[in-house]
Design a protein around this motif. Structure first.
Motif, PDB file in Angstrom:
ATOM      1  N   GLU A 271      -3.153   2.738   7.300  1.00 13.55           N
ATOM      2  CA  GLU A 271      -1.605   1.783   7.174  1.00 13.55           C
ATOM      3  C   GLU A 271      -2.028   0.248   6.865  1.00 13.55           C
ATOM      4  O   GLU A 271      -1.481  -0.784   6.527  1.00 13.55           O
ATOM      5  CB  GLU A 271      -1.461   1.494   8.381  1.00 13.55           C
TER       6      GLU A 271
ATOM      7  N   GLN B 179      -0.171   0.934  -2.392  1.00 17.53           N
ATOM      8  CA  GLN B 179       0.216   1.463  -1.863  1.00 17.53           C
ATOM      9  C   GLN B 179       1.322   2.092  -2.497  1.00 17.53           C
ATOM     10  O   GLN B 179       2.049   1.635  -3.443  1.00 17.53           O
ATOM     11  CB  GLN B 179       1.209   0.272  -1.101  1.00 17.53           C
TER      12      GLN B 179
ATOM     13  N   ASP C 181      10.181   1.787   1.101  1.00 10.76           N
ATOM     14  CA  ASP C 181       8.955   0.970   1.152  1.00 10.76           C
ATOM     15  C   ASP C 181       9.668  -0.146   1.146  1.00 10.76           C
ATOM     16  O   ASP C 181       9.379  -1.047   0.077  1.00 10.76           O
ATOM     17  CB  ASP C 181       8.021   0.912   0.824  1.00 10.76           C
TER      18      ASP C 181
ATOM     19  N   SER D 284       2.782  -4.480   3.239  1.00 11.40           N
ATOM     20  CA  SER D 284       2.150  -3.507   2.296  1.00 11.40           C
ATOM     21  C   SER D 284       2.053  -3.838   1.025  1.00 11.40           C
ATOM     22  O   SER D 284       0.894  -3.269  -0.231  1.00 11.40           O
ATOM     23  CB  SER D 284       2.703  -1.429   2.373  1.00 11.40           C
TER      24      SER D 284
ATOM     25  N   ARG E  30      -0.614  -5.430   0.539  1.00 11.18           N
ATOM     26  CA  ARG E  30      -1.868  -4.620   0.386  1.00 11.18           C
ATOM     27  C   ARG E  30      -2.205  -4.882  -0.580  1.00 11.18           C
ATOM     28  O   ARG E  30      -3.366  -4.504  -1.783  1.00 11.18           O
ATOM     29  CB  ARG E  30      -1.980  -3.807   1.150  1.00 11.18           C
TER      30      ARG E  30
END
Length: 334
Positions: free
Chosen positions: A267, A273, A293, A298, A301
């Motif tokens: 996670e 992602q 999402d 995320s 990332r």
């Protein structure tokens, strides 16, 4: 990548200011997250570049904030500096201490003799932060270093965060002696390895995880030591700083706070992602949303993963759609 981030590690090395607390209060989720680490039988070490306090004083401060801690759980750069000296000097050697009484105590604890003046013929100089350091102290150290004494700096943090703002730290005083002597010290604190190695060894551990908010000390130290790292966004460095980070300052994981220790490792891992699509071209980085999402971290990332494969340093990030634009605005990358 299965299991929680904590699994596979036998000690968690925690930076303090900006990671565990901010000013006079614990960071949200810090107490619960750290107590849950202990409950799983995994050791904790609070790792600080501050060389002006004994471990007991640091533990008392944490306890007073609502996080019970023991002195054995605290690793300071004063301890690391004393350990560096003990590796290189015979027992009973004199060490000129530029710093606090806490630093003198750590020097004494490793079988060396702390002194204040050049006339006592010191074999080494150790330098740590103290608000009472004066020109006279630097002058004695300057002469000793010019005379060939071993020089150890507990850390090179140029500034020190206070309630009044950023004030001169130990690194500023170290810089003065560098200029005056033309010498460079051995450095014990983050991002150099001695402090992290000492903290890991004190726990009898071999698989540490370093957690911190600063890329240039906490994360770079972890990279140099070859250990796992988690950056939390509760302190100094921002999503923009993370995106621009040089390879030697890139964590494996990033999260909002310490709660990530107990969530799935995948996670918080910095990689592609599924909820976001990223394209890098000559004009920068473009972020677009896939279905479902809305997690802005995320998105961070995903953007970091894509940009780091192509380069480093600041980069323009643009949104391909409204959801991506909202995420970038929240991250401060818009």
């Amino acid at each position: 990548m299965t299991g929680t981030l904590l699994q596979g590690h036998d000690v968690v090395l925690l930076d303090l200011d900006g990671t565990v607390y901010r000013g006079g209060a614990l960071v949200p989720s810090a107490r619960e997250s750290i107590e849950a680490v202990r409950a799983q039988g995994i050791k904790v070490r609070f790792v600080t570049n501050n060389a002006s306090k004994l471990p007991g004083a640091v533990a008392d401060h944490l306890t007073g904030l609502g996080l019970p801690a023991e002195p054995v759980e605290v690793s300071t750069s004063a301890q690391a500096g004393a350990a560096v000296l003990a590796e290189r000097l015979p027992a009973g050697a004199r060490v000129l201490v530029v710093g606090s009484s806490a630093l003198k105590s750590e020097v004494d604890a490793v079988g060396l003799v702390p002194v204040d003046e050049l006339t006592e013929e010191p074999a080494a100089v150790v330098q740590g932060h103290s608000p009472d350091t004066a020109w006279k102290n630097l002058a004695e150290a300057c002469l000793a270093i010019r005379g060939g004494a071993l020089w150890v700096a507990c850390n090179e943090d140029v500034t020190l965060p206070t309630e009044r703002g950023e004030l001169p730290g130990n690194g500023a005083m170290v810089a003065a002696l560098k200029a005056a002597t033309g010498r460079l010290p051995l450095v014990a604190g983050k991002p150099e390895r001695p402090l992290l190695d000492e903290a890991t060894a004190s726990a009898g551990a071999s698989k540490p995880l370093m957690v911190g908010d600063r890329l240039d000390t906490d994360i770079e130290g972890a990279v140099r030591a070859g250990m796992g790292s988690l950056m939390v966004l509760t302190g100094v460095h921002t999503p923009g700083d993370l995106l621009a980070a040089a390879p030697e300052q890139r964590p494996q994981h990033v999260s909002a706070d310490l709660g990530a220790l107990h969530r799935p490792s995948a996670e918080s891992f910095i990689t592609e992602q599924p909820g976001w699509k990223v394209r890098v071209d000559d004009s920068g980085v473009e972020l677009g949303a896939n279905s479902g999402d809305d997690d802005v971290l995320s998105a961070l990332r995903a953007v970091c993963s894509a940009w780091w494969r192509h380069g480093s340093g600041p980069v323009a990030v643009r949104a391909a759609d409204a959801r991506a634009d909202a995420a970038l605005q929240e991250l401060g990358l818009g």
